[in-house]
Design an enzyme around this catalytic site. Structure first.
Site, PDB file in Angstrom:
ATOM      1  N   ASP A 166       0.861  -1.190   0.000  1.00  0.00           N
ATOM      2  CA  ASP A 166       0.000   0.000   0.000  1.00  0.00           C
ATOM      3  C   ASP A 166       0.893   1.234   0.000  1.00  0.00           C
ATOM      4  OD1 ASP A 166      -2.354   1.434  -0.030  1.00  0.00           O
ATOM      5  OD2 ASP A 166      -2.788   1.180   2.102  1.00  0.00           O
ATOM      6  N   ASP A 183       2.377   2.132   7.877  1.00  0.00           N
ATOM      7  CA  ASP A 183       1.182   1.364   7.503  1.00  0.00           C
ATOM      8  C   ASP A 183       1.549   0.024   6.838  1.00  0.00           C
ATOM      9  OD1 ASP A 183      -1.485   0.906   7.372  1.00  0.00           O
ATOM     10  OD2 ASP A 183      -1.978   2.542   6.018  1.00  0.00           O
TER      11      ASP A 183
HETATM   12  N1  LIG Z   1       4.679   6.392  14.029  1.00  0.00           N
HETATM   13  C1  LIG Z   1       3.947   7.456  13.757  1.00  0.00           C
HETATM   14  N2  LIG Z   1       4.315   8.683  14.176  1.00  0.00           N
HETATM   15  C2  LIG Z   1       3.564   9.769  13.903  1.00  0.00           C
HETATM   16  N3  LIG Z   1       2.415   9.729  13.214  1.00  0.00           N
HETATM   17  C3  LIG Z   1       1.965   8.536  12.775  1.00  0.00           C
HETATM   18  C4  LIG Z   1       2.717   7.339  13.010  1.00  0.00           C
HETATM   19  N4  LIG Z   1       2.043   6.298  12.458  1.00  0.00           N
HETATM   20  C5  LIG Z   1       0.949   6.809  11.901  1.00  0.00           C
HETATM   21  N5  LIG Z   1       0.878   8.152  12.063  1.00  0.00           N
HETATM   22  C6  LIG Z   1      -0.201   9.053  11.624  1.00  0.00           C
HETATM   23  O1  LIG Z   1      -1.404   8.303  11.517  1.00  0.00           O
HETATM   24  C7  LIG Z   1      -1.871   8.273  10.169  1.00  0.00           C
HETATM   25  C8  LIG Z   1      -2.477   6.913   9.858  1.00  0.00           C
HETATM   26  O2  LIG Z   1      -1.519   5.894  10.018  1.00  0.00           O
HETATM   27  P1  LIG Z   1      -1.591   4.577   9.149  1.00  0.00           P
HETATM   28  O3  LIG Z   1      -1.456   4.910   7.712  1.00  0.00           O
HETATM   29  O4  LIG Z   1      -0.637   3.605   9.720  1.00  0.00           O
HETATM   30  O5  LIG Z   1      -3.081   4.089   9.467  1.00  0.00           O
HETATM   31  P2  LIG Z   1      -4.203   3.547   8.459  1.00  0.00           P
HETATM   32  O6  LIG Z   1      -4.140   2.073   8.532  1.00  0.00           O
HETATM   33  O7  LIG Z   1      -4.056   4.181   7.124  1.00  0.00           O
HETATM   34  O8  LIG Z   1      -5.529   3.985   9.117  1.00  0.00           O
HETATM   35  P3  LIG Z   1      -6.912   4.195   8.321  1.00  0.00           P
HETATM   36  O9  LIG Z   1      -6.959   3.171   7.226  1.00  0.00           O
HETATM   37  O10 LIG Z   1      -7.917   3.983   9.399  1.00  0.00           O
HETATM   38  O11 LIG Z   1      -6.853   5.612   7.798  1.00  0.00           O
HETATM   39  C9  LIG Z   1      -0.660   8.661   9.342  1.00  0.00           C
HETATM   40  O12 LIG Z   1      -1.008   9.273   8.136  1.00  0.00           O
HETATM   41  C10 LIG Z   1       0.065   9.632  10.256  1.00  0.00           C
HETATM   42  O13 LIG Z   1      -0.543  10.896  10.184  1.00  0.00           O
HETATM   43 MG   LIG Z   2      -2.456   4.623   5.919  1.00  0.00          MG
END
Ligand SMILES: Nc1ncnc2c1ncn2[C@@H]1O[C@H](COP(=O)(O)OP(=O)(O)OP(=O)(O)O)[C@@H](O)[C@H]1O
Ligand SMILES: [Mg+2]
Length: 212
Positions: A166, A183
Site C-alpha cells: 500500500d 502502515d
Molecule cells: N509512528 C507514527 N508517528 C507519527 N504519526 C503517525 C505514526 N504512524 C501513523 N501516524 C499518523 O497516523 C496516520 C495513519 O496511520 P496509518 O497509515 O498507519 O493508518 P491507516 O491504517 O491508514 O488507518 P486508516 O486506514 O484507518 O486511515 C498517518 O497518516 C500519520 O498521520
Molecule cells: Mg495509511
C-alpha cells in the site's frame, strides 16, 4: 483501571482501555491525544518519561474483516487464523508489528516497533513537537531524491521477497524531508498469493506519484 483512563470510556471500548492500561504500566505515562482517526485504526501520541511514542489502535468492531482475511490467509506466519473478528484484528496488529521489524531489519526507514498487545501497537513517534505529515499533504521539496530513496527501498524489499502493498503518498511521512514508510499491516512475503498483484500496484502508484 487508572482514573485518567476513564475519560476514554466514550472513545475506546472497555477492552481497548484495558489493553492501553496494561501497556501503560511498562511503556508510557499518559495519552497525549489523537494524531489521526481513521476507518481501520486510530493513531494516538503517548507521552513517556523520555518523550513520545505513537500508538496505532485497530478498531475491533468496524474493521474491514474481509480485507484483513484476504491478506492474512496465505501468510505462512499466521496459519491458525480461521474465523472470529477479534482474533483476526489481533493477528492483523501483530502482523503490522512484525512487518515493521522486518522492514527495519532490511534497512528501510519505518517507525521502530516498541510493543504490541491485542489490537494496539506501540511504535516510534515520527515528528518533533508535532507529528510528521504524510507526503500527500507535505510533498517533498526534492522529488528526485525521494524517487531514488523509495526505489532503493523497493529494490531492497524485492531482494528479500517482501512487498509493502500500500505504498503511496498517504503512507509515507515527510519527516524533515526524509521519507518514512508507515502502515505495514498488509505487507507480505512472496509465498502469499497476492504478492505479485501487490508489487504491480506499488510500482504503479510510486511511478504515478514520483515519476509523473
Ligand atoms: N509512528 C507514527 N508517528 C507519527 N504519526 C503517525 C505514526 N504512524 C501513523 N501516524 C499518523 O497516523 C496516520 C495513519 O496511520 P496509518 O497509515 O498507519 O493508518 P491507516 O491504517 O491508514 O488507518 P486508516 O486506514 O484507518 O486511515 C498517518 O497518516 C500519520 O498521520
Ligand atoms: Mg495509511
Amino acid at each position: 483501571m487508572r482514573e485518567e483512563f476513564k475519560v476514554y470510556q466514550g472513545v475506546f471500548d472497555d477492552f481497548t482501555i484495558k489493553t492501553l492500561y496494561t501497556l501503560s504500566l511498562k511503556h508510557f505515562e499518559t495519552i497525549e491525544g489523537p494524531i489521526k482517526t481513521g476507518k481501520e485504526a486510530d493513531v494516538y501520541s503517548l507521552l513517556t518519561e523520555k518523550g513520545r511514542v505513537a500508538a496505532k489502535i485497530f478498531r475491533i468492531e468496524t474493521s474491514n474483516f474481509k480485507t484483513m482475511r484476504e491478506y492474512i490467509i496465505g501468510d505462512n506466519r499466521f496459519p491458525y487464523i480461521r474465523k472470529g473478528k477479534r482474533k483476526m484484528v489481533f493477528a492483523w496488529a501483530k502482523k503490522e508489528f512484525s512487518n515493521l521489524q522486518r522492514a527495519i531489519d532490511m534497512g528501510i526507514r519505518a517507525p521502530e516497533p516498541i510493543a504490541f498487545k491485542n489490537n494496539v501497537i506501540l511504535m516510534e513517534f515520527i515528528g518533533n513537537e508535532k507529528p510528521a505529515i504524510a507526503a500527500k499533504d507535505n510533498p517533498p521539496k526534492n522529488k528526485e531524491k525521494w524517487r531514488k530513496i523509495i526505489n532503493n527501498y523497493m529494490e531492497t524489499m524485492k531482494k528479500y521477497d517482501f512487498v509493502h502493498g500500500d505504498l503511496n503518498e498517504f503512507n509515507v511521512l515527510n519527516h524533515k524531508e526524509e521519507p518514512i514508510l508507515i502502515d505495514w499491516a498488509q505487507a507480505v512475503f512472496k509465498e502469499h498469493p497476492l504478492y505479485e498483484k501487490m508489487w504491480k500496484r506499488d510500482m504503479k502508484n510510486v511511478k504515478r506519484w514520483l515519476s509523473g
